[in-house]
Design an enzyme around this catalytic site. Sequence first.
Site, mmCIF file in Angstrom:
data_model
loop_
_atom_site.group_PDB
_atom_site.id
_atom_site.type_symbol
_atom_site.label_atom_id
_atom_site.label_comp_id
_atom_site.label_asym_id
_atom_site.label_seq_id
_atom_site.Cartn_x
_atom_site.Cartn_y
_atom_site.Cartn_z
ATOM 1 N N ASP A 101 12.149 -3.579 -8.680
ATOM 2 C CA ASP A 101 11.799 -2.839 -9.877
ATOM 3 C C ASP A 101 12.375 -1.333 -9.805
ATOM 4 O OD1 ASP A 101 8.567 -2.466 -8.217
ATOM 5 O OD2 ASP A 101 10.329 -1.315 -7.860
ATOM 6 N N HIS A 116 16.172 -8.031 -2.078
ATOM 7 C CA HIS A 116 16.073 -9.049 -3.292
ATOM 8 C C HIS A 116 16.757 -8.655 -4.269
ATOM 9 C CE1 HIS A 116 12.285 -11.016 -0.885
ATOM 10 N NE2 HIS A 116 13.594 -10.981 -0.300
HETATM 11 N N1 APR Z 1 -2.892 -1.946 -2.162
HETATM 12 C C1 APR Z 1 -2.758 -3.056 -0.960
HETATM 13 N N2 APR Z 1 -2.333 -4.226 -1.012
HETATM 14 C C2 APR Z 1 -2.127 -4.806 -2.275
HETATM 15 C C3 APR Z 1 -2.029 -3.910 -3.443
HETATM 16 C C4 APR Z 1 -2.703 -2.554 -3.424
HETATM 17 N N3 APR Z 1 -2.986 -1.794 -4.527
HETATM 18 N N4 APR Z 1 -1.824 -4.796 -4.511
HETATM 19 C C5 APR Z 1 -1.246 -5.995 -3.787
HETATM 20 N N5 APR Z 1 -1.786 -5.982 -2.560
HETATM 21 C C6 APR Z 1 -1.008 -6.837 -1.630
HETATM 22 C C7 APR Z 1 -1.901 -8.149 -1.815
HETATM 23 O O1 APR Z 1 -2.926 -8.362 -1.154
HETATM 24 C C8 APR Z 1 -0.702 -9.119 -1.478
HETATM 25 O O2 APR Z 1 -0.922 -9.957 -0.078
HETATM 26 O O3 APR Z 1 0.087 -6.848 -1.647
HETATM 27 C C9 APR Z 1 0.398 -8.453 -1.267
HETATM 28 C C10 APR Z 1 1.664 -8.715 -2.227
HETATM 29 O O4 APR Z 1 2.247 -9.972 -1.727
HETATM 30 P P1 APR Z 1 3.306 -11.115 -2.703
HETATM 31 O O5 APR Z 1 2.667 -10.945 -4.065
HETATM 32 O O6 APR Z 1 3.433 -12.228 -1.875
HETATM 33 O O7 APR Z 1 4.513 -10.064 -2.992
HETATM 34 P P2 APR Z 1 5.540 -10.045 -1.765
HETATM 35 O O8 APR Z 1 5.265 -9.917 -0.243
HETATM 36 O O9 APR Z 1 6.564 -8.894 -2.054
HETATM 37 O O10 APR Z 1 6.492 -11.103 -2.102
HETATM 38 C C11 APR Z 1 7.643 -11.287 -1.465
HETATM 39 O O11 APR Z 1 8.596 -13.280 -3.047
HETATM 40 O O12 APR Z 1 8.380 -14.360 -4.994
HETATM 41 C C12 APR Z 1 9.127 -13.641 -3.841
HETATM 42 O O13 APR Z 1 11.080 -12.290 -4.530
HETATM 43 C C13 APR Z 1 9.674 -12.188 -4.499
HETATM 44 O O14 APR Z 1 10.169 -10.127 -3.357
HETATM 45 C C14 APR Z 1 9.227 -11.123 -3.585
HETATM 46 C C15 APR Z 1 8.833 -11.907 -2.389
#
Ligand code: APR
Length: 243
Positions: A101, A116
């Site tokens: 982003d 990414h």
């Molecule tokens: N405070 C604390 N934790 C949070 C909050 C918050 N405000 N909002 C979300 N989370 C946590 C959730 O509990 C979740 O475990 O953030 C985590 C986000 O995990 P994912 O949605 O799996 O995102 P990410 O780990 O960045 O995914 C990795 O997957 O789809 C691909 O390329 C995409 O870069 C991404 C990669």
Amino acid sequence: MRDVVNEIKHANHLVIFTGAGMSTESGLPDFRSENRGLWEKFNPDELANVQALENNREEFVNFYRYRLQEIKKFQPHAGHRILAKWEEQGLVKGIITQNVDGFHHDAGSHHVMELHGTFRAFHCNDCHKDFDPEVFFQGKDICDTCGGTIRPGIVLFGEMLPENVFIKAEEETLQADVFIVFGSSLTVTPANMFPMLAQERGAKLIIVNRDPTPLDRYADYVIRDKSIKEVLEEWDTQIKNAT
Ligand code: APR
Ligand code: ZN
């Protein structure tokens, strides 16, 4: 929490690692949170890979126009700005992010390794001609040079991570004596190897994430009960009061 603030203050080489959870408090959905992750609404297997770009082109383009629209709607929050301030103060040496982003850049961070890729750059999938995101957003998705598909400069599932970024992230991780994860499920490789590499090299590993992650058992501290923005604001206040 006081111990963590001490770790931050006395770190020689503090590295930050962020995932989609870093941007949910800006308004952007993450991917895997229960009932609100993006992959509950859209199927990444059908959209977020090169085959989709070739065989499912219209849906691919519509999905990424939707993603770009979402990202344009939102801004970095106070947590992004605190990390940028900590970089300026010499506390943070670098941010390794899975996020596309661009919010760390917008908030003022400079040493950001976007594993990414980014939504800030678009290019033709065939001849690699660069395009402004606005052109894609306004509806143009066919390259005027070769007729290929215009796509975001992000890493699609099945694609390699940008090598130069990967090498820089590895160099930073190898130097880290404190490594903090904000908002990642740590389920996607090879990005999730960096926290492990830091921990194996003896760095203090701190994970701030609402849901459990597979690396929690290796972490020195796991913080689940507060949101990322709250945690960063609290730590920043304690650091300010201590100086
Ligand atoms: N405070 C604390 N934790 C949070 C909050 C918050 N405000 N909002 C979300 N989370 C946590 C959730 O509990 C979740 O475990 O953030 C985590 C986000 O995990 P994912 O949605 O799996 O995102 P990410 O780990 O960045 O995914 C990795 O997957 O789809 C691909 O390329 C995409 O870069 C991404 C990669
Ligand atoms: Zn082209």
